[in-house]
Enzyme design. Structure first.
Site, short mmCIF file in Angstrom:
data_model
loop_
_atom_site.label_atom_id
_atom_site.label_comp_id
_atom_site.label_asym_id
_atom_site.label_seq_id
_atom_site.Cartn_x
_atom_site.Cartn_y
_atom_site.Cartn_z
N GLY A 19 1.62 -13.51 52.00
CA GLY A 19 0.40 -13.18 51.28
C GLY A 19 0.43 -11.79 50.66
O GLY A 19 1.21 -10.92 51.05
N ILE A 21 -1.74 -9.12 50.63
CA ILE A 21 -2.01 -7.96 51.51
C ILE A 21 -0.94 -7.87 52.58
O ILE A 21 -0.43 -6.78 52.88
CB ILE A 21 -3.42 -8.05 52.14
CG1 ILE A 21 -4.51 -7.98 51.07
CG2 ILE A 21 -3.63 -6.94 53.17
CD1 ILE A 21 -5.93 -8.24 51.58
N LYS A 167 -15.71 -16.60 56.05
CA LYS A 167 -15.32 -15.23 56.41
C LYS A 167 -16.29 -14.64 57.43
O LYS A 167 -15.89 -13.98 58.39
CB LYS A 167 -15.29 -14.34 55.15
CG LYS A 167 -14.10 -14.60 54.24
CD LYS A 167 -12.82 -14.20 54.95
CE LYS A 167 -11.60 -14.29 54.08
NZ LYS A 167 -10.37 -14.11 54.86
#
Length: 348
Positions: A19, A21, A167
């Site tokens: 990914g 990040i 989230k």
């Protein structure tokens, strides 16, 4: 952060290593001398991750090892956390398009983080840094003039999009686990706003796609949407600070660079800084009525209606004060995004 030998015996697990990040976290951990283990859903991605690190200027060699593990299954998590002092839990189920029920996003996000936390606790890991999101902080609130901070939570109701809800609920479940079943396991969350900055390979975030679409001329103008921005290199730096700083234990940290920007501001920065590469960028606002009209047949337009004219400003005062974090400007992050897309041959 410079390489120090004192870190060379410390192993860190980074989940979801391919990914955007995560790969920047791995880059900075290797540069700081740590040994890194990373999970990928398939070991076929090892070469891709190593190539991205090379693009970022790091030959990881034997300081990096890979293990196949999926957030949706128990297999290999015990092995993944074994021997690790810290875990950076960056992996996250990607936003699904065309899901039938919001639980298709919420359940994997929540179960995934609990799976990682259980394994970390059982393996005697010292601290988990969990990459949450601004989506768990700043959606669904009444209009306000003060910036969002770490005490804010997105309320759980029917008006909240499934991704932001996932989230919020996964972060809340993680804190509850730490409180009731953590047995001394420490946790910190990093809640970034839209993440920009240097793209190292094919796996990148939605905010990067926004810059890409502007440069391609895919946007006929800019909707009246406001967003915070932060450079991925600074998000990774904040993870490393949160990992080792004693004061960070049990804290949330918002990651934003300066004030939030309107989309027209982003377009103007590209126009001003990227020369002929930005000639297709449209730096004028699209009226809200046109977006409402387009939303009748276009799901993307429909999805952005709740964001129109919403001020999404937030503050990183806490990260700066407690952890000495000092992010680049949003403009620098936007320009770095565009330059990396050019270097990768995506923008010609």
């Amino acid at each position: 952060m410079t390489t120090t030998n004192s870190n060379s015996n410390t192993q860190v697990l980074v989940t979801g290593g391919s990914g955007f990040i995560a790969v920047h976290c791995i880059l900075q951990l290797i540069e700081a001398g740590y040994k890194v283990k990373t999970t990928v859903r398939s070991l076929n991605r090892e070469t891709e991750v190593r190539d991205m690190l090379k693009t970022g200027g790091v030959e990881a060699c034997d300081r990096l090892s890979f293990i196949a593990a999926d957030l949706a299954a128990d297999a290999n998590w015990v092995e993944a956390v074994k021997g690790c002092t810290y875990v950076l839990h960056v992996a996250s189920p990607t936003p699904l398009k065309g899901y039938k029920h919001e639980d298709e996003m919420i359940i994997p996000a929540r179960e995934g983080v609990l799976r990682v936390l259980r394994a970390a606790r059982d393996a005697g890991v010292k601290r988990v840094v969990f990459t949450s999101a601004f989506g768990a902080v700043g959606f669904g609130h009444k209009a306000r003039t003060t910036p969002f901070n770490e005490t804010d939570w997105t309320p759980i109701n029917d008006s909240i999009p499934a991704y932001q809800k996932s989230k919020t609920l996964s972060e809340q479940a993680a804190w509850k686990f730490i409180e009731t079943e953590g047995q001394g396991l420490e946790m910190v969350t990093v809640n970034p706003v839209a993440v920009a900055g240097p793209v190292l390979g094919p796996d990148y975030s939605h905010s990067i796609q926004l810059v890409q679409n502007m440069l391609f001329g895919n946007l006929k103008g800019t909707p009246r949407i406001n967003t915070g921005l932060v450079d991925v290199r600074d998000v990774a730096d904040l993870h490393l600070r949160a990992m080792t700083n004693p004061a960070a234990k049990g804290q949330r940290f918002l990651a934003i660079s300066g004030e939030s920007l309107w989309m027209i501001d982003i377009a103007k920065i590209l126009k001003r800084r990227m020369g002929s590469y930005a000639e297709k960028v449209k730096a004028h606002n699209v009226p809200n009525w046109l977006i409402h009209l387009t939303a009748l047949w276009n799901p993307t337009a429909k999805a952005i209606i709740p964001m129109l004219d919403q001020n999404m400003n937030a503050t990183s005062e806490k990260a700066k004060r407690m952890l000495g974090w000092s992010p680049r400007s949003a403009e620098e992050a936007i320009v770095a995004t565009a330059e990396s897309l050019i270097q990768l041959g995506i923008i010609k």
